[in-house]
Design a protein around this motif. Structure first.
Motif, PDB file in Angstrom:
ATOM      1  N   LYS A   1     -17.471 -17.684 -10.807  1.00 52.66           N
ATOM      2  CA  LYS A   1     -18.829 -17.896 -10.288  1.00 52.66           C
ATOM      3  C   LYS A   1     -18.856 -18.995  -9.228  1.00 52.66           C
ATOM      4  N   VAL A   2     -17.912 -19.930  -9.288  1.00 46.20           N
ATOM      5  CA  VAL A   2     -17.814 -20.965  -8.250  1.00 46.20           C
ATOM      6  C   VAL A   2     -17.272 -20.358  -6.962  1.00 46.20           C
ATOM      7  N   PHE A   3     -16.186 -19.597  -7.072  1.00 45.85           N
ATOM      8  CA  PHE A   3     -15.600 -18.964  -5.888  1.00 45.85           C
ATOM      9  C   PHE A   3     -16.535 -17.930  -5.265  1.00 45.85           C
ATOM     10  N   ALA A   4     -17.385 -17.311  -6.088  1.00 46.25           N
ATOM     11  CA  ALA A   4     -18.261 -16.249  -5.597  1.00 46.25           C
ATOM     12  C   ALA A   4     -19.474 -16.788  -4.847  1.00 46.25           C
ATOM     13  N   GLN A   5     -19.687 -18.098  -4.855  1.00 41.40           N
ATOM     14  CA  GLN A   5     -20.795 -18.680  -4.097  1.00 41.40           C
ATOM     15  C   GLN A   5     -20.618 -18.382  -2.604  1.00 41.40           C
ATOM     16  N   PRO A   6     -21.706 -18.159  -1.887  1.00 44.96           N
ATOM     17  CA  PRO A   6     -21.586 -17.978  -0.430  1.00 44.96           C
ATOM     18  C   PRO A   6     -20.876 -19.164   0.204  1.00 44.96           C
ATOM     19  N   HIS A   7     -19.909 -18.870   1.044  1.00 44.09           N
ATOM     20  CA  HIS A   7     -19.160 -19.835   1.862  1.00 44.09           C
ATOM     21  C   HIS A   7     -18.072 -20.599   1.100  1.00 44.09           C
ATOM     22  N   TYR A   8     -18.023 -20.519  -0.242  1.00 41.18           N
ATOM     23  CA  TYR A   8     -17.091 -21.377  -0.981  1.00 41.18           C
ATOM     24  C   TYR A   8     -15.634 -21.025  -0.663  1.00 41.18           C
ATOM     25  N   LEU A   9     -15.275 -19.761  -0.862  1.00 43.87           N
ATOM     26  CA  LEU A   9     -13.909 -19.321  -0.553  1.00 43.87           C
ATOM     27  C   LEU A   9     -13.630 -19.484   0.936  1.00 43.87           C
ATOM     28  N   GLU A  10     -14.612 -19.107   1.763  1.00 43.48           N
ATOM     29  CA  GLU A  10     -14.434 -19.162   3.206  1.00 43.48           C
ATOM     30  C   GLU A  10     -14.142 -20.591   3.677  1.00 43.48           C
ATOM     31  N   ASN A  11     -14.870 -21.551   3.136  1.00 41.41           N
ATOM     32  CA  ASN A  11     -14.621 -22.944   3.520  1.00 41.41           C
ATOM     33  C   ASN A  11     -13.179 -23.354   3.236  1.00 41.41           C
ATOM     34  N   PHE A  12     -12.717 -22.992   2.040  1.00 39.42           N
ATOM     35  CA  PHE A  12     -11.362 -23.405   1.663  1.00 39.42           C
ATOM     36  C   PHE A  12     -10.317 -22.703   2.522  1.00 39.42           C
ATOM     37  N   VAL A  13     -10.487 -21.412   2.753  1.00 40.21           N
ATOM     38  CA  VAL A  13      -9.515 -20.661   3.564  1.00 40.21           C
ATOM     39  C   VAL A  13      -9.484 -21.196   4.993  1.00 40.21           C
ATOM     40  N   GLN A  14     -10.656 -21.489   5.545  1.00 44.15           N
ATOM     41  CA  GLN A  14     -10.671 -22.052   6.897  1.00 44.15           C
ATOM     42  C   GLN A  14      -9.984 -23.412   6.922  1.00 44.15           C
TER      43      GLN A  14
ATOM     44  N   ALA B   1     -11.745 -11.228  -2.692  1.00 45.38           N
ATOM     45  CA  ALA B   1     -11.212 -12.375  -1.953  1.00 45.38           C
ATOM     46  C   ALA B   1     -10.236 -11.933  -0.865  1.00 45.38           C
ATOM     47  N   ILE B   2      -9.406 -10.940  -1.168  1.00 36.96           N
ATOM     48  CA  ILE B   2      -8.423 -10.469  -0.189  1.00 36.96           C
ATOM     49  C   ILE B   2      -9.119  -9.926   1.057  1.00 36.96           C
ATOM     50  N   GLN B   3     -10.184  -9.155   0.883  1.00 37.67           N
ATOM     51  CA  GLN B   3     -10.900  -8.617   2.045  1.00 37.67           C
ATOM     52  C   GLN B   3     -11.448  -9.741   2.916  1.00 37.67           C
ATOM     53  N   THR B   4     -11.987 -10.785   2.279  1.00 37.15           N
ATOM     54  CA  THR B   4     -12.503 -11.930   3.035  1.00 37.15           C
ATOM     55  C   THR B   4     -11.383 -12.631   3.795  1.00 37.15           C
ATOM     56  N   ILE B   5     -10.251 -12.864   3.115  1.00 38.98           N
ATOM     57  CA  ILE B   5      -9.143 -13.582   3.740  1.00 38.98           C
ATOM     58  C   ILE B   5      -8.558 -12.783   4.895  1.00 38.98           C
ATOM     59  N   LEU B   6      -8.454 -11.463   4.750  1.00 42.01           N
ATOM     60  CA  LEU B   6      -7.961 -10.624   5.842  1.00 42.01           C
ATOM     61  C   LEU B   6      -8.843 -10.769   7.083  1.00 42.01           C
ATOM     62  N   LYS B   7     -10.149 -10.724   6.887  1.00 40.33           N
ATOM     63  CA  LYS B   7     -11.070 -10.808   8.026  1.00 40.33           C
ATOM     64  C   LYS B   7     -11.024 -12.198   8.662  1.00 40.33           C
TER      65      LYS B   7
ATOM     66  N   VAL C   1     -15.128 -32.147   5.512  1.00 41.95           N
ATOM     67  CA  VAL C   1     -15.847 -32.313   6.778  1.00 41.95           C
ATOM     68  C   VAL C   1     -16.120 -30.984   7.480  1.00 41.95           C
ATOM     69  N   ILE C   2     -15.722 -29.885   6.898  1.00 48.67           N
ATOM     70  CA  ILE C   2     -15.810 -28.590   7.574  1.00 48.67           C
ATOM     71  C   ILE C   2     -17.263 -28.244   7.905  1.00 48.67           C
ATOM     72  N   GLY C   3     -17.453 -27.695   9.109  1.00 52.81           N
ATOM     73  CA  GLY C   3     -18.805 -27.354   9.531  1.00 52.81           C
ATOM     74  C   GLY C   3     -18.980 -25.895   9.910  1.00 52.81           C
ATOM     75  N   ALA C   4     -17.862 -25.147  10.001  1.00 56.61           N
ATOM     76  CA  ALA C   4     -17.949 -23.736  10.375  1.00 56.61           C
ATOM     77  C   ALA C   4     -16.660 -23.026   9.995  1.00 56.61           C
ATOM     78  N   TYR C   5     -16.749 -21.716   9.839  1.00 58.20           N
ATOM     79  CA  TYR C   5     -15.554 -20.899   9.647  1.00 58.20           C
ATOM     80  C   TYR C   5     -15.667 -19.643  10.497  1.00 58.20           C
ATOM     81  N   ARG C   6     -14.523 -19.023  10.760  1.00 52.70           N
ATOM     82  CA  ARG C   6     -14.464 -17.840  11.618  1.00 52.70           C
ATOM     83  C   ARG C   6     -14.084 -16.614  10.795  1.00 52.70           C
ATOM     84  N   ILE C   7     -14.760 -15.495  11.089  1.00 52.42           N
ATOM     85  CA  ILE C   7     -14.518 -14.254  10.353  1.00 52.42           C
ATOM     86  C   ILE C   7     -14.881 -13.080  11.254  1.00 52.42           C
ATOM     87  N   VAL C   8     -14.134 -11.983  11.153  1.00 60.33           N
ATOM     88  CA  VAL C   8     -14.498 -10.796  11.931  1.00 60.33           C
ATOM     89  C   VAL C   8     -15.468  -9.948  11.132  1.00 60.33           C
TER      90      VAL C   8
END
Length: 542
Positions: free
Chosen positions: A27-40, A67-73, A150-157
């Motif tokens: 439920k922590v990883f599933a929060q909007p932006h949580y996984l994305e922040n860490f991957v970025q 998670a894999i689909q998010t990381i690929l993009k 300090v992250i302020g943005a992430y990139r995704i296709v």
């Protein structure tokens, strides 16, 4: 080509990778932006990724595919040229290390919480492995953590999900996605290290075994290698289909959680050999008929018999063990005339030793064993090593271990885990132990030689790691070690390790809990475990 989108975000607190990456509840990883922040943060911290290749996969637990689909993009948006992803999103941790090393990729991302439970309400994890194939060293994990703050943005296709179940290559936002067989390269590596012909002959001659994959990642690996390539009878692999919740089980290969295997190896008519592996395939438990082999003894026995395996016929360069692991491997190293290294817990500490050619076999007290073939511990590797030894020596597991004790003496050893205790109480307990002046004190029949909080200076890169566990070492070499585990997601786990050397063969078969009873009592009293945690007994004893 899919459009690259830059998404504004704000930092999450607590995204600090531990010894095995970042682990939290789903439920922590599933929060909007949580996984994305860490991957970025990972992509921002590992150098220029443009044009590079990344390996990606996980243990199949709940949230793995999402998670894999998010990381690929995100990989496509950040400029990777190619991502190699295991079919179905499946890739064991040691197999990921093997693939990273074989294809010389720019490291890999492994999705796993190892031996922790899986499911919508359970655990998930992510870690970055470096190009050498091992877990990121502290300098990189600290950089990742700093970036998350300090992250302020992430990139995704913006693109449709990728088909993960069909082998082959497809395009995603101009990046190549290669879906590959997660077993093939790993199985080929194992065949180069072990005498598959001898193991096949042993199975053909009647050797019987059970392997419990615990509905985790090693099911496909064990089925392919043990049943198809080595000829073990169908059904040798138990619980062989990976499930998102591990079949409602706890994929930790110990005497408590692998109870089906323990039961199968008990009594007359039981198989000769039993083994289990964990959620992501890096841990192992070894059993004979009515006989349990501690991880410390397993490392020592395999090291003493290494030259029976083709991949190690030229001998070992050294043996490395984590500090809480018993000194049994040290005795083998002394006889072989090779170095014995003592490191903190965490496989990354073995990486510099392996890369520098200072060690060949490594092991942890927490059911991890491996060698320089990859840069992770490797559950199936240990199982195949044992099968190779059994096939050549043509003795039972019990006879092999008993003969080893007769030659080297026995380090009687046990680990007591207190799981899910209050984190503040656990820290208070450790602080209490740090402040005790024990040198020269008499505790029961034992006199304290020294006590300390273990610190390690890496002999290769000079890095220093402090507060790695409280040691109380007695004048006869007996030890009590206290350590907080870094692999849980809820509360704290206190691990207490108790060890005593027994040179007398007539006492080698005494039950460890009986042999160590006085030291166990000293440990509980010294740490004030019941008063500080409210626990009268450990959750798990191994």
């Amino acid at each position: 080509m899919a459009a690259v989108k830059t998404v504004s975000t704000t930092p999450f607190s607590g995204q600090k990778p531990g010894t095995s990456g970042l682990r939290k509840k789903v439920k922590v990883f599933a929060q909007p932006h949580y996984l994305e922040n860490f991957v970025q943060a990972v992509f921002d911290s590992i150098g220029d990724v443009a044009g590079k290749t990344l390996v990606l996969g996980g243990d199949g637990r709940y949230h793995n595919r999402t998670a894999i689909q998010t990381i690929l993009k995100m990989a496509a948006a950040n400029g990777f040229a190619r991502v190699m992803v295991g079919r179905g999103g499946i890739l064991s941790t040691p197999a990921a290390s093997a693939v990273i090393r074989k294809y010389k990729t720019f490291g890999g991302i492994i999705l796993s919480a190892s031996h922790n439970p899986g499911g919508p309400l359970e655990d998930f994890g992510i870690k970055y492995n470096i190009p050498a194939g091992g877990p990121a060293p502290e300098a990189i994990t600290e950089a990742i953590h700093a970036r998350t703050e300090v992250i302020g943005a992430y990139r995704i296709v913006e693109a449709a999900d990728v088909d993960l179940d069909t082998l082959g290559t497809r395009s995603l936002g101009g990046m190549e996605v290669q879906v590959f067989d997660p077993v093939a390269d790993y199985a080929e590596l194992m065949e180069s290290l072990f005498d598959f012909a001898a193991i096949r002959a042993a199975f053909a001659s009647g050797l019987r075994m059970k392997f419990d994959a615990m509905h985790a990642v090693t099911g496909p690996y064990a089925t392919e290698i043990l049943e198809r390539r080595l000829g073990a009878p169908a059904g040798t692999v138990m619980n062989g289909v990976p499930l998102e919740d591990f079949g409602h089980g706890h994929p930790d290969p110990n005497l408590v959680h692998a109870h089906d295997l323990v039961e199968a190896l008990t009594g007359e008519g039981a198989p000769d050999f039993g083994a289990a592996s964990d959620g992501d395939g890096d841990r192992n438990m070894i059993l004979g008929r009515d006989f349990y082999v501690t991880p410390s003894d397993s490392l020592a026995v395999l090291a003493a018999n290494a030259t029976l395996c083709p991949g190690y016929r030229n001998g070992l360069k050294g043996i490395a063990r984590s500090m809480p692991t018993s000194a049994a491997p040290d005795r083998v190293a002394a006889k072989l005339g090779i170095p014995a290294w003592e490191t903190p817990t965490g496989w990354k500490f073995f990486g510099t030793l392996l890369d520098a050619g200072l060690a060949t076999f490594c092991g942890e007290e927490s059911f991890g064993t491996g060698s320089d073939h990859v840069r992770e511990k490797d559950g199936l590797w240990a199982v195949l090593a044992w099968l190779n030894v059994l096939a050549v020596r043509k003795q039972s597991v019990a006879d092999i271990v008993t003969a080893h004790w007769t030659e080297y003496g026995r380090n009687v050893y046990s680990r007591h885990d207190y799981e899910g205790i209050d984190a503040a109480a656990a820290e208070g307990l450790m602080e209490h132990l740090r402040g005790l002046p024990l040198k020269g004190r008499k505790l029961g029949a034992y006199t304290v030689a020294f006590n300390d909080d273990f610190a390690y200076t890496d002999p290769v890169d000079g890095s220093v790691s402090k507060k790695q566990g409280i040691r109380v070492v007695f004048e006869d070499g007996s030890r009590i070690v206290f350590r907080l585990s870094g692999t849980g997601t809820e509360g704290a786990t206190l691990r207490v390790y108790i060890e005593r050397f027994e040179p007398d063969p007539t006492r080698h078969h005494i039950d460890p809990q009986t042999a160590l009873a006085d030291l166990i009592a000293i440990a509980r009293d010294l740490a004030e475990i019941e008063a500080r945690t409210g626990r009268q007994e450990p959750t798990v004893i191994t």
